[in-house]
Design a protein around this motif. Structure first.
Motif, mmCIF file in Angstrom:
data_model
loop_
_atom_site.group_PDB
_atom_site.id
_atom_site.type_symbol
_atom_site.label_atom_id
_atom_site.label_comp_id
_atom_site.label_asym_id
_atom_site.label_seq_id
_atom_site.Cartn_x
_atom_site.Cartn_y
_atom_site.Cartn_z
ATOM 1 N N MET A 115 -3.390 -4.205 1.955
ATOM 2 C CA MET A 115 -2.587 -2.697 1.664
ATOM 3 C C MET A 115 -2.746 -1.764 3.243
ATOM 4 O O MET A 115 -4.082 -2.308 3.768
ATOM 5 C CB MET A 115 -2.286 -1.945 0.973
ATOM 6 N N SER A 159 -7.201 -2.998 -2.545
ATOM 7 C CA SER A 159 -5.979 -2.397 -1.945
ATOM 8 C C SER A 159 -5.883 -3.544 -0.488
ATOM 9 O O SER A 159 -5.935 -3.120 0.030
ATOM 10 C CB SER A 159 -5.942 -0.523 -1.278
ATOM 11 N N MET A 179 1.815 2.374 -4.084
ATOM 12 C CA MET A 179 1.532 1.875 -2.985
ATOM 13 C C MET A 179 2.642 0.844 -2.934
ATOM 14 O O MET A 179 3.176 -0.059 -1.562
ATOM 15 C CB MET A 179 -0.193 1.037 -2.786
ATOM 16 N N VAL A 234 -2.158 2.937 2.213
ATOM 17 C CA VAL A 234 -3.508 3.673 0.909
ATOM 18 C C VAL A 234 -3.566 5.455 1.165
ATOM 19 O O VAL A 234 -2.806 6.246 0.190
ATOM 20 C CB VAL A 234 -4.182 3.072 1.500
ATOM 21 N N THR A 272 -1.572 2.221 -7.351
ATOM 22 C CA THR A 272 -1.045 0.577 -7.044
ATOM 23 C C THR A 272 0.152 0.768 -7.234
ATOM 24 O O THR A 272 1.410 0.156 -6.284
ATOM 25 C CB THR A 272 -1.621 -0.559 -8.178
ATOM 26 N N GLY A 304 -11.536 -0.721 -0.548
ATOM 27 C CA GLY A 304 -10.516 -0.882 -0.642
ATOM 28 C C GLY A 304 -10.380 -2.582 -1.051
ATOM 29 O O GLY A 304 -10.113 -3.210 -1.387
ATOM 30 N N GLY A 360 2.206 -1.460 -4.059
ATOM 31 C CA GLY A 360 1.860 -2.852 -5.073
ATOM 32 C C GLY A 360 1.463 -3.657 -6.432
ATOM 33 O O GLY A 360 3.098 -3.386 -6.853
#
Length: 588
Positions: A190, A187, A149, A195, A146, A184, A151
């Motif tokens: 995303m 994610s 990415m 990813v 995370t 996913g 996020g």
């Protein structure tokens, strides 16, 4: 060289893929192919004769009872050196097991990303077979993914996943782990490319041991020219490539405990300089800015310090600490469960003792009641017998009085009757003596009954004291159980506080990473703008020339005629020509 455990995990996947019917046995021909491939990628001479000798055909099937592991240890793993390509080794094992276990129909990631997730699973999985990854390591990887990415970590989503996973004992195998990331679930929102980049960043850190990477300018050893290279820092080396795709490698800076990193002053128009001094040569490098320079110096110095102290990479050390923490927690949990079992056994033993005492008390009470009933029955029988004797005596007296009244006139008969009466009186006295003796016996029986009642009361008091002692023992056991429970709650609160501090540190690191990425973007934009302006200035410098009076000395003849350029102008043009020649010279 990598540990044998890390090499065994990919081989276990490959061997399991060859075991189609899950019987634990693989045909000898398949083992030959697997062994040959392992020897090829690990650069070990293959000895097919040893395999034939180890796996002889027998009545049980194509594989002997010795198994594949002794052969693998003796003829392959014992000969492994640290000069083979681990990427090719992992790719070979992945190729054997992925096509039989991985379903790519519903995955949102490519085969390369699935391979990287498989390698990460082998790194984070427990050293037990069959291989599995625990929920703590899953959370560790998801947090790193995370962050990579860009996020935000959602704790509620992961807690919900943990609740759903509780029925499976909080663990996943390799293919379930790849499916979890590839579907996913963590994610959402995303882009697939984001990813993939996140997976690659975690793969570089955990598997390839990459500490830092980025563009810098390196000074050549032969031509002494400065060339931009993509540097990748690992624990024992600092490799540099033509570009960040790392397809063309230009060289390595081998690091050891004797390396030295020093900062240099600006020179030759280069700024942010530092030098890496190794045993055989030194490398002068120019960082993009002062911040990057300091970061690279600290990162390289950290690697050298770890080599001096013989420490592993930080993520491997962190993995070991997490495993030790889980082992300590499991040991404490086992101790607590063992203590609870001991308390339960002690409680059951005391309950059985109390039950036995209660049964003895009930038996004693029943025996006392039965004895009392027999005594009362005997007493009633004696009373009935005494009453019958008294009634019989009364009837005899009445008969005697009637006879005396009827025969009062007959003296002789009367005297005779008197003698008979005296005889009867004597017998009556004997009967009365018997009655008195019977009454004394009754008094003795009553005293015996009183003594038995006193003994029964004493036994009851003793049983009451034993019951109170049992109650106190039960209260003490309950207090010990509450104390253990309070200790467990305190440890849980301490663990939660440590997790909270870890989350704060993660959030601070994320903010610093965002600021660093923003500064990098600004720096790249400024560098691009500076290069464009440098090109424009270099292009227009030849078009501007000051007109000055010619020198009175001897004039030089050039292609443009006599005295077309002064001595200073010719020197300037010669320097510019030399710089352009160095700039377009082939890179080292």
């Amino acid at each position: 060289m990598e540990s044998r455990v890390e090499l065994l995990k990919p081989i276990w996947h490959a061997f399991t893929a060859l075991d189609v019917d899950r019987s634990g046995k693989v045909s000898k021909s398949q083992l030959k192919v697997l062994s040959h491939n392992l020897c090829t990628v690990m650069r070990i001479p293959h000895d097919p004769v040893a395999l034939e000798e180890h796996f002889r055909d027998n009545d049980e099937g194509p594989v002997s009872t010795q198994g594949y592991m002794p052969y693998l240890n003796r003829f392959i793993l014992d000969k492994v050196r640290d000069d083979f390509n681990r990427g090719e080794f992992n790719k070979m094992c992945w190729t054997l097991c992925a096509r039989k276990n991985l379903n790519t129909n519903n995955l949102l990631i490519g085969d390369n990303d699935a391979f990287k997730l498989w390698c990460i699973f082998n790194f984070l999985s427990e050293d037990k077979y069959p291989l599995f990854i625990v929920i703590e390591e899953i959370e560790y990887f998801l947090r790193k993914l995370t962050d990579a990415m860009g996020g935000t970590w959602v704790e509620e989503r992961f807690e919900s996943y943990k609740v759903n996973l509780s029925s499976r004992q909080h663990r996943l195998n390799a293919w379930e782990f790849i499916e979890l990331i590839g579907m996913g679930h963590f994610s959402k929102g995303m882009h697939p490319q984001t990813v993939s980049m996140g997976i690659n960043e975690v793969f570089l850190e955990l598997i390839l041991d990459v500490f830092k990477q980025g563009y810098m300018i390196k000074k050549g050893h032969k031509r002494k020219n400065w060339t931009e290279r993509w540097f990748v820092l690992r624990l024992q080396s600092m490799s540099y490539y033509v570009s960040e795709d790392m397809t063309e490698k230009k060289g390595d800076i081998l690091l050891d405990r004797h390396c030295c990193i020093e900062s240099l002053p600006d020179k030759e128009g280069k700024k942010c300089l530092f030098i890496v001094k190794c045993a055989d040569k030194s490398f002068e490098i120019s960082a993009p800015d002062k911040k990057k320079k300091q970061e690279w110096i600290q990162a390289i110095q950290s690697c050298v310090n770890m080599l001096r102290l013989g420490l592993p990479t930080p993520h491997r050390e962190a993995r070991q600490r997490r495993r030790e923490l889980r082992q300590r927690m499991q040991a404490e949990q086992d101790q607590l469960e063992e203590r609870m079992r001991e308390l339960q056994v002690a409680n059951d033993r005391k309950q059985r003792q109390l039950e036995a005492m209660r049964k003895k008390l009930e038996d004693a009470a029943a025996n006392a009641a039965e004895e009392e009933y027999r005594r009362m029955q005997t007493q009633r029988e004696l009373q009935d017998r005494y009453r019958m004797d008294l009634e019989r005596e009364k009837m005899v007296r009445q008969q005697m009085e009637a006879q005396v009244a009827q025969k009062s006139n007959e003296l002789e008969q009367y005297l005779q009757r008197v003698r008979e009466l005296e005889d009867m009186y004597r017998r009556l006295e004997e009967a009365l003596e018997d009655e008195r003796q019977a009454r004394q016996d009754e008094e003795k029986m009553r005293r015996l009954q009183a003594r038995l009642l006193e003994e029964e009361a004493a036994k009851r008091a003793e049983l009451e004291r034993m019951h109170l002692h049992q109650q106190r023992a039960l209260s003490q056991t309950e207090a010990e159980k509450q104390e253990l429970e309070s200790e467990r709650l305190a440890k849980e609160r301490a663990l939660q506080a440590a997790m909270f501090q870890l989350e704060q540190l993660e959030s601070e690191r994320k903010g610093a990473l965002e600021q660093y990425e923003e500064a990098m973007k600004k720096l790249e934009k400024a560098a691009s703008k500076t290069r464009s302006w440098k090109d424009k200035v270099a292009h227009h410098e030849g078009l501007i020339r000051l007109i000055q009076p010619g020198a009175k000395g001897p004039q030089k003849i050039t292609n443009w005629g006599p005295a077309a350029f002064t001595e200073g102008e010719l020197d300037l043009r010669e320097k510019e020509w030399q710089q352009r020649k160095n700039r377009h010279a082939p890179a080292q």
